[in-house]
Scaffold this motif. Structure first.
Motif, PDB file in Angstrom:
ATOM      1  N   ALA A 107       2.453  -4.776   2.913  1.00 53.02           N
ATOM      2  CA  ALA A 107       1.427  -5.356   3.790  1.00 53.02           C
ATOM      3  C   ALA A 107       1.507  -6.881   3.819  1.00 53.02           C
ATOM      4  CB  ALA A 107       0.041  -4.910   3.343  1.00 53.02           C
ATOM      5  N   SER A 162      -4.681  -8.550  14.390  1.00 52.86           N
ATOM      6  CA  SER A 162      -5.195  -7.453  13.578  1.00 52.86           C
ATOM      7  C   SER A 162      -4.063  -6.757  12.821  1.00 52.86           C
ATOM      8  CB  SER A 162      -5.903  -6.466  14.496  1.00 52.86           C
ATOM      9  OG  SER A 162      -6.595  -5.533  13.727  1.00 52.86           O
ATOM     10  N   GLY A 163      -4.307  -6.489  11.537  1.00 55.04           N
ATOM     11  CA  GLY A 163      -3.325  -5.774  10.747  1.00 55.04           C
ATOM     12  C   GLY A 163      -2.247  -6.647  10.137  1.00 55.04           C
ATOM     13  N   CYS A 164      -2.384  -7.959  10.237  1.00 53.34           N
ATOM     14  CA  CYS A 164      -1.331  -8.838   9.730  1.00 53.34           C
ATOM     15  C   CYS A 164      -1.498  -9.111   8.241  1.00 53.34           C
ATOM     16  CB  CYS A 164      -1.305 -10.145  10.506  1.00 53.34           C
ATOM     17  SG  CYS A 164      -2.764 -11.140  10.228  1.00 53.34           S
ATOM     18  N   GLY A 165      -2.589  -8.670   7.652  1.00 55.04           N
ATOM     19  CA  GLY A 165      -2.713  -8.804   6.205  1.00 55.04           C
ATOM     20  C   GLY A 165      -3.699  -9.848   5.717  1.00 55.04           C
ATOM     21  N   LYS A 166      -4.577 -10.314   6.572  1.00 50.05           N
ATOM     22  CA  LYS A 166      -5.539 -11.346   6.159  1.00 50.05           C
ATOM     23  C   LYS A 166      -6.507 -10.816   5.102  1.00 50.05           C
ATOM     24  CE  LYS A 166      -7.089 -11.665  10.345  1.00 50.05           C
ATOM     25  NZ  LYS A 166      -6.257 -10.646  11.023  1.00 50.05           N
ATOM     26  N   SER A 167      -7.074  -9.651   5.398  1.00 52.73           N
ATOM     27  CA  SER A 167      -8.012  -9.071   4.428  1.00 52.73           C
ATOM     28  C   SER A 167      -7.298  -8.740   3.133  1.00 52.73           C
ATOM     29  CB  SER A 167      -8.644  -7.805   4.994  1.00 52.73           C
ATOM     30  OG  SER A 167      -9.302  -8.073   6.194  1.00 52.73           O
ATOM     31  N   THR A 168      -6.067  -8.293   3.268  1.00 54.09           N
ATOM     32  CA  THR A 168      -5.291  -7.964   2.078  1.00 54.09           C
ATOM     33  C   THR A 168      -5.121  -9.188   1.196  1.00 54.09           C
ATOM     34  OG1 THR A 168      -4.116  -6.283   3.329  1.00 54.09           O
ATOM     35  CG2 THR A 168      -3.078  -7.041   1.305  1.00 54.09           C
ATOM     36  N   ARG A 186      -8.409  -9.989  -0.502  1.00 57.30           N
ATOM     37  CA  ARG A 186      -8.709  -9.044  -1.577  1.00 57.30           C
ATOM     38  C   ARG A 186      -7.820  -9.251  -2.783  1.00 57.30           C
ATOM     39  NH1 ARG A 186      -9.430  -4.914   2.524  1.00 57.30           N
ATOM     40  NH2 ARG A 186      -7.264  -4.350   2.233  1.00 57.30           N
ATOM     41  N   ILE A 196      -8.327  -0.096  -4.554  1.00 61.11           N
ATOM     42  CA  ILE A 196      -7.680   0.714  -3.519  1.00 61.11           C
ATOM     43  C   ILE A 196      -6.561   1.527  -4.140  1.00 61.11           C
ATOM     44  CG2 ILE A 196      -6.333   0.650  -1.398  1.00 61.11           C
ATOM     45  CD1 ILE A 196      -7.887  -1.881  -0.664  1.00 61.11           C
ATOM     46  N   TYR A 232       0.887  -1.164   0.000  1.00 59.64           N
ATOM     47  CA  TYR A 232       0.000   0.000   0.000  1.00 59.64           C
ATOM     48  C   TYR A 232       0.919   1.205   0.000  1.00 59.64           C
ATOM     49  CZ  TYR A 232      -3.819  -3.093   1.326  1.00 59.64           C
ATOM     50  OH  TYR A 232      -4.756  -4.082   1.355  1.00 59.64           O
ATOM     51  N   HIS A 251     -11.290 -14.125  13.581  1.00 59.17           N
ATOM     52  CA  HIS A 251     -10.536 -13.835  14.795  1.00 59.17           C
ATOM     53  C   HIS A 251     -10.922 -14.791  15.904  1.00 59.17           C
ATOM     54  CE1 HIS A 251      -8.305 -10.142  14.043  1.00 59.17           C
ATOM     55  NE2 HIS A 251      -9.233  -9.893  13.152  1.00 59.17           N
ATOM     56  N   GLU A 302     -14.236 -12.245   7.911  1.00 62.06           N
ATOM     57  CA  GLU A 302     -14.899 -12.168   9.220  1.00 62.06           C
ATOM     58  C   GLU A 302     -16.408 -12.057   9.064  1.00 62.06           C
ATOM     59  OE1 GLU A 302     -13.024  -9.573  12.082  1.00 62.06           O
ATOM     60  OE2 GLU A 302     -11.439  -9.142  10.652  1.00 62.06           O
TER      61      GLU A 302
HETATM   62  N1  LIG Z   1      -6.490   0.695   1.996  1.00 63.29           N
HETATM   63  C1  LIG Z   1      -5.319   0.638   2.656  1.00 63.29           C
HETATM   64  N2  LIG Z   1      -4.417   1.617   2.505  1.00 63.29           N
HETATM   65  C2  LIG Z   1      -3.242   1.584   3.175  1.00 63.29           C
HETATM   66  N3  LIG Z   1      -2.877   0.607   3.998  1.00 63.29           N
HETATM   67  C3  LIG Z   1      -3.739  -0.404   4.202  1.00 63.29           C
HETATM   68  C4  LIG Z   1      -5.011  -0.437   3.533  1.00 63.29           C
HETATM   69  N4  LIG Z   1      -5.651  -1.549   3.930  1.00 63.29           N
HETATM   70  C5  LIG Z   1      -4.821  -2.174   4.787  1.00 63.29           C
HETATM   71  N5  LIG Z   1      -3.672  -1.509   4.955  1.00 63.29           N
HETATM   72  C6  LIG Z   1      -2.544  -1.900   5.812  1.00 63.29           C
HETATM   73  O1  LIG Z   1      -2.139  -3.195   5.451  1.00 63.29           O
HETATM   74  C7  LIG Z   1      -1.908  -3.978   6.592  1.00 63.29           C
HETATM   75  C8  LIG Z   1      -2.775  -5.216   6.562  1.00 63.29           C
HETATM   76  O2  LIG Z   1      -4.122  -4.838   6.609  1.00 63.29           O
HETATM   77  P1  LIG Z   1      -5.312  -5.857   6.551  1.00 63.29           P
HETATM   78  O3  LIG Z   1      -6.574  -5.072   6.460  1.00 63.29           O
HETATM   79  O4  LIG Z   1      -5.057  -6.837   5.492  1.00 63.29           O
HETATM   80  O5  LIG Z   1      -5.194  -6.550   7.989  1.00 63.29           O
HETATM   81  P2  LIG Z   1      -6.120  -7.675   8.614  1.00 63.29           P
HETATM   82  O6  LIG Z   1      -5.236  -8.818   8.910  1.00 63.29           O
HETATM   83  O7  LIG Z   1      -7.300  -7.907   7.767  1.00 63.29           O
HETATM   84  O8  LIG Z   1      -6.539  -6.988   9.968  1.00 63.29           O
HETATM   85  P3  LIG Z   1      -7.925  -7.093  10.737  1.00 63.29           P
HETATM   86  O9  LIG Z   1      -7.902  -8.382  11.418  1.00 63.29           O
HETATM   87  O10 LIG Z   1      -7.885  -5.948  11.683  1.00 63.29           O
HETATM   88  O11 LIG Z   1      -9.008  -6.968   9.720  1.00 63.29           O
HETATM   89  C9  LIG Z   1      -2.206  -3.100   7.789  1.00 63.29           C
HETATM   90  O12 LIG Z   1      -0.983  -2.647   8.303  1.00 63.29           O
HETATM   91  C10 LIG Z   1      -2.993  -1.957   7.236  1.00 63.29           C
HETATM   92  O13 LIG Z   1      -2.671  -0.778   7.906  1.00 63.29           O
END
Ligand SMILES: Nc1ncnc2c1ncn2[C@@H]1O[C@H](COP(=O)(O)OP(=O)(O)OP(=O)(O)O)[C@@H](O)[C@H]1O
Ligand SMILES: [Mg+2]
Lengths: 298, 319
Positions: B87, B107-113, B116, B125, B82, B272, B241
């Motif tokens: 990420a 949280s924030g480890c990149g699962k949603s990333t 996606r 994005i 990003y 989670h 989630e």
């Molecule tokens: N749209 C974005 N723009 C910039 N950085 C992003 C964006 N989305 C996610 N990130 C960053 O990428 C990293 C991974 O985010 P991600 O959303 O994949 O985490 P996650 O594992 O899904 O967390 P959670 O469990 O809180 O949903 C995080 O450090 C977040 O700050």
């Protein structure tokens, strides 16, 4: 002793505070009332002067040098023509521009530049657009517009309202939640399908309100149209986009600048008609917003 | 157990969610059911003890899990940026066909990333950049010639917060097929009924298909979103989630659903809730700060993880 003095000053302070509080409330109330009083006074004056002249023939006659025979037919129809055309142009261009800026434009710099321009254009006095319209539409494109025509007037008015329409539409688009777009894209929709099926319907009530409110501003515009060449002596109804025309504000202006008292009263009567029409368009805005808002089932 | 009566209709018979398991292993399920309790599942996680998790997964182990080992999604050296921040870095993960894969991690480890980047929602994005390879059944997802629309038709997605369109229930489900070219009213009705049935929602909404979807409860809305994704007849279902904003009863229904859908669909679910991962998934992948720490069969991950960090996270010692 200190205790005594605090005891002494406390009630006085309290009384002072209450007085400040009270007078501020009165001031605010006076401010509110004054605007209402002025509005009522104006309305009363206009009705007092003009109501006597309102009649069916006033609506169906052309203007005349004899006050008793003068009417607003050409101005009324001209105004309707002008607003109708302006509505079409400004919706097509304004909503299109807003959709592009909000949904498509990727280049941040380009977008910012355009945005800045639009905000600035919204603040430009309408008479400046009149001059632009004169140069561009009346003279430059006279082969298309027919010179001093309804079409030239409508295009000029479109320039006047366009920035406001674009900004209002952008705000309406921005208010549509991102999650709706995500849902749509995730279901394999293209950008066009997403915008058409979900974003535009959801933004429609907000856009409608913006468009109609800015059109009602255009309804009362006289300055740019005087420059573009609407003139009050027109004694016919435009039968096409390339015909000459006049509009209510110009008719009002022309009548009120004549020396005879009768014409000033005629002007007041025409103002009444204008006000009623403005009220109708604003009512329409409220109605559409309500109808559409319910249909979307937000 | 305090779960609404309608729950019995879906028959949580399979495994891991019998009343006994709930009593011993799932503190969440004993929370009194109040509709729309936020975060029903997540906040309880730290108290989860490892023995009960092991019990949950071993109970699951002898289930009729599909043993089809075809790789459906093949992720090779995936990096996602990003802007300038990395990420996800160098992720290698194989998602087998017809199974449920759970992505876990703090949280924030990149699962949603990661989720996606499978259906290219990252394209939306600003500033997101992907390198490395993702293949879906042999198709290179990031190939220039890949049609994103066709790709997303094969991959359904369910979001953390339910996001039904502000339209009728019918229109919500019919949207996917309709833009894909299905025109006949009859045919659309069939698809809508089938999808809603599969999402275990049909009985609750069949009398009000043309009412606004926003009148449904949170759990029903989420199942509607699942039905909407199923209406496209996808091969893969990505769920971010899906139950985190739901009360325990609705969560249980969603889990049932995932259980019923496996086999027919390849499911990747972010959660989670360790209990949930243990109950619904065949395989689990643990992420930490953008790295894939460990992945494998859920049973192994929950009983004898090879990495200390995985064990710490699963048992709630950090996260
Ligand atoms: N749209 C974005 N723009 C910039 N950085 C992003 C964006 N989305 C996610 N990130 C960053 O990428 C990293 C991974 O985010 P991600 O959303 O994949 O985490 P996650 O594992 O899904 O967390 P959670 O469990 O809180 O949903 C995080 O450090 C977040 O700050
Ligand atoms: Mg996430």
């Amino acid at each position: 002793m200190t205790a005594a003095s605090t005891q002494n000053s406390a009630p006085r302070q309290r009384r002072w505070r209450r007085r400040v509080d009270q007078s501020f409330e009165w001031f605010c109330m006076a401010a509110t009332l004054s605007s209402v009083v002025i509005l009522i006074g104006m309305l009363w004056a206009i009705i007092h002067e003009g109501a006597g002249w309102l009649s069916w023939s006033f609506l169906t006659n052309y203007t005349s040098v004899h006050p008793e025979k003068a009417g607003i037919l050409s101005a009324l129809v001209g105004s309707l023509w002008l607003i109708g055309l302006t509505a079409v142009f400004s919706v097509v261009v304004g909503v299109g521009a807003a959709v592009y800026l909000e949904e498509y434009a990727r280049d941040i710099w380009f977008k910012r530049l355009v945005q800045l321009n639009i905000s600035n254009l919204a603040g430009v006095p309408s008479i400046v657009y009149g001059i632009l319209g004169l140069v561009l539409f009346v003279r430059g494109l006279s082969s298309v517009t027919g010179g001093r025509s309804v079409l030239s007037g409508a295009l000029t008015l479109t320039l006047v309202v366009l920035p406001i329409v674009i900004i209002a539409s952008q705000e309406a688009l921005r208010a549509v939640p991102k999650t709706i777009r995500q849902a749509s894209y995730a279901l394999a929709a293209t950008r066009w399908q997403t915008v058409w099926h979900h974003v535009l319907p959801a933004a429609m009530p907000g856009m409608m309100t913006g468009v109609i409110l800015s059109l009602s501003r255009a309804f009362g515009e006289a300055a740019p149209l005087i420059i573009v060449g609407a003139w009050a002596q027109v004694r016919f109804v435009p039968s096409g986009m390339r015909d000459e025309f006049t509009v209510l504000p110009i008719q009002i202006f022309e009548w009120s600048s004549r020396p005879q008292a009768e014409f000033r009263e005629l002007a007041a009567a025409a103002i009444l008609v204008l006000l009623v029409m403005l009220l109708c368009t604003n009512g329409l805005a409220v109605f559409l917003r309500y109808r559409y808002g319910r249909k979307v089932k937000w | 157990m305090v779960i609404e009566t309608s729950d019995s209709t879906t028959g949580r018979s399979s495994v891991g969610h019998t009343a006994g398991d709930d009593q011993s292993g799932d503190p969440v399920a004993r929370v009194p059911v109040t509709p729309d309790t936020d975060d029903g599942g997540r906040s309880e996680r730290p108290e989860v003890a490892s023995p009960s998790l092991a019990a949950v997964v071993t109970a699951r182990a002898d289930s009729t899990a599909p043993t089809d080992d075809d790789v459906k999604i093949d992720i090779e050296g995936l990096n996602v940026y990003y802007g300038a921040t990395l990420a996800l870095s160098d992720v290698h993960l194989q998602v087998p066909s017809g199974q449920v894969t759970a992505l876990i991690g703090p949280s924030g480890c990149g699962k949603s990333t990661l989720l996606r980047s499978i259906n290219r929602m990252n394209d939306l994005i600003e500033g997101a950049r992907v390198t490395g390879g993702v293949r879906l059944g042999g198709v290179d997802v990031y190939d220039r010639r890949t049609d994103v629309v066709l790709l997303r038709k094969r991959i359904g997605m369910v979001f953390q917060k339910s996001n039904p369109f502000p339209k009728s229930i019918f229109e919500n489900v019919a949207f996917g097929p309709r833009i894909a070219g299905v025109r006949g009213r009859e045919q659309l009705s069939q698809i809508v009924e089938r999808s809603l049935t599969r999402a275990a929602l049909w009985d609750e909404v069949k009398d009000r298909l043309h009412h606004s979807a926003l009148q449904l409860s949170g759990g029903q809305q989420q199942r509607l979103c699942i039905a909407r994704a199923l209406a496209n007849d996808p091969e893969v279902l990505l769920m971010d989630e899906p139950a985190s904003a739901l009360d325990p009863a609705s969560t249980a229904r969603i889990e049932d659903l995932i259980f019923e859908l496996r086999g027919q669909y390849t499911i990747v679910i972010v959660t989670h809730n360790m209990q949930q991962a243990a109950r619904v998934s065949d395989r689990t992948a643990f992420f930490y700060q953008g790295l894939l720490v460990e992945s494998g069969p859920t049973v192994e991950m929950f009983t004898c993880p090879s990495q200390q960090r995985t064990e710490d996270y699963i048992t709630g010692r950090f996260g």
